[in-house]
Design a protein around this motif. Structure first.
Motif, PDB file in Angstrom:
ATOM      1  N   ASP A  30       0.839  -1.198   0.000  1.00 12.27           N
ATOM      2  CA  ASP A  30       0.000   0.000   0.000  1.00 12.27           C
ATOM      3  C   ASP A  30       0.875   1.250   0.000  1.00 12.27           C
ATOM      4  O   ASP A  30       2.090   1.196   0.255  1.00 12.27           O
ATOM      5  CB  ASP A  30      -0.952  -0.002   1.197  1.00 12.27           C
ATOM      6  N   PHE A  31       0.252   2.373  -0.274  1.00 16.31           N
ATOM      7  CA  PHE A  31       0.992   3.613  -0.452  1.00 16.31           C
ATOM      8  C   PHE A  31       1.696   4.050   0.830  1.00 16.31           C
ATOM      9  O   PHE A  31       2.827   4.532   0.801  1.00 16.31           O
ATOM     10  CB  PHE A  31       0.054   4.722  -0.949  1.00 16.31           C
ATOM     11  N   ASP A  32       1.041   3.881   1.983  1.00 14.05           N
ATOM     12  CA  ASP A  32       1.654   4.289   3.246  1.00 14.05           C
ATOM     13  C   ASP A  32       2.925   3.491   3.536  1.00 14.05           C
ATOM     14  O   ASP A  32       3.937   4.047   3.981  1.00 14.05           O
ATOM     15  CB  ASP A  32       0.663   4.119   4.396  1.00 14.05           C
ATOM     16  N   THR A  33       2.881   2.188   3.287  1.00 16.61           N
ATOM     17  CA  THR A  33       4.065   1.357   3.504  1.00 16.61           C
ATOM     18  C   THR A  33       5.172   1.743   2.546  1.00 16.61           C
ATOM     19  O   THR A  33       6.356   1.780   2.915  1.00 16.61           O
ATOM     20  CB  THR A  33       3.704  -0.127   3.327  1.00 16.61           C
ATOM     21  N   PHE A  34       4.805   2.046   1.310  1.00 15.44           N
ATOM     22  CA  PHE A  34       5.790   2.484   0.323  1.00 15.44           C
ATOM     23  C   PHE A  34       6.474   3.772   0.770  1.00 15.44           C
ATOM     24  O   PHE A  34       7.702   3.880   0.727  1.00 15.44           O
ATOM     25  CB  PHE A  34       5.104   2.691  -1.026  1.00 15.44           C
ATOM     26  N   LEU A  35       5.680   4.742   1.230  1.00 18.55           N
ATOM     27  CA  LEU A  35       6.251   6.014   1.666  1.00 18.55           C
ATOM     28  C   LEU A  35       7.180   5.837   2.864  1.00 18.55           C
ATOM     29  O   LEU A  35       8.248   6.446   2.932  1.00 18.55           O
ATOM     30  CB  LEU A  35       5.138   7.001   2.024  1.00 18.55           C
ATOM     31  N   GLU A  36       6.771   4.995   3.802  1.00 19.34           N
ATOM     32  CA  GLU A  36       7.597   4.759   4.981  1.00 19.34           C
ATOM     33  C   GLU A  36       8.963   4.196   4.579  1.00 19.34           C
ATOM     34  O   GLU A  36      10.004   4.629   5.083  1.00 19.34           O
ATOM     35  CB  GLU A  36       6.890   3.793   5.936  1.00 19.34           C
ATOM     36  N   ALA A  37       8.956   3.251   3.643  1.00 19.57           N
ATOM     37  CA  ALA A  37      10.213   2.659   3.189  1.00 19.57           C
ATOM     38  C   ALA A  37      11.045   3.677   2.415  1.00 19.57           C
ATOM     39  O   ALA A  37      12.276   3.721   2.549  1.00 19.57           O
ATOM     40  CB  ALA A  37       9.933   1.441   2.316  1.00 19.57           C
TER      41      ALA A  37
END
Length: 232
Positions: A30-37
């Protein structure tokens, strides 16, 4: 001139949604996990590279990001690089008078480039798009991606000086960053000019700057010919 991008009230890099789309085609994320990484990876590079004055080439940045998702995919990293850099290149605004300024300067001076940028191919393409590359010394277009060092490290300045065939006291470095351009040039004994066209509060920026003050301050590149003439 990239479009503003926000997510949950936070401003994001304009390319983030498109980069996520590339990754999401290869793994469920998901987008939130992508941004965190993405942000965790950038913070890691601060310690491993930026604090040491080393550049992080964009393909390396995305290769390491993909590894956080268990993906070893060089082609995908290059695909993301092309997407990211393509958007940056499309957002460049060319000021029409810059070509004339360089033409005037080039009658008597050797002109080079000393740039912090993470993808040399795109940096040179931007110069080509603007019609500026042909006005600069072809061997003195130094981008941190290729050089390996970022301003304010003296190594990148020394590389440009060597390619131009001049000493530090024979050159003038022009840039808009007090830390990277003015501080870096001053550490090598390079005369420097701080260009403030895109600085919202020059006085405030100078007040907060802890490094050496600029030798000269100009509001626009069009002021350079007169400045160079006065220095001669």
């Amino acid at each position: 001139k990239l479009p503003a991008t926000e997510h949950k009230g936070k401003r994001l890099p304009a390319t983030a949604p498109r980069l996520h789309e590339h990754v999401a085609r290869h793994t469920e994320i998901d987008f939130d996990t992508f941004l965190e990484a993405l942000f965790d990876g950038d913070r890691a590079f601060v310690e491993s590279h930026y604090k040491k004055g080393r550049e992080v080439p964009t393909p390396l940045r995305f290769t390491e990001l993909l590894r956080r998702f268990g993906l070893e995919n060089e082609d995908l990293a290059l695909e993301m690089t092309a997407e990211h850099m393509g958007m940056l290149r499309s957002g460049v605004e060319v000021l029409p008078h810059h070509g004339d300024v360089l033409d005037e300067l080039g009658r008597d001076l050797r002109l080079g480039l000393c740039s912090n940028f993470s993808h040399t191919e795109t940096a040179l393409a931007v110069l080509d798009d603007a019609g500026l590359r042909e006005r600069l010394h072809p061997e003195a277009l130094i981008v941190s991606d290729t050089c390996g060092w970022r301003k304010p490290r003296v190594e990148i300045f020394e590389e440009v000086l060597g390619r131009l065939g001049v000493r530090a006291d024979e050159a003038l470095h022009v840039g808009d960053s007090l830390r990277a351009d003015i501080g870096g040039a001053a550490s090598l004994g390079l005369r420097n000019a701080w260009i403030t066209r895109r600085i919202q509060d020059p006085d405030g920026a100078l007040a907060e700057h802890e490094g050496p003050a600029p030798d000269h301050v100009i509001g626009d590149l069009s002021e350079l010919p007169a400045l160079c003439a006065s220095l001669r």
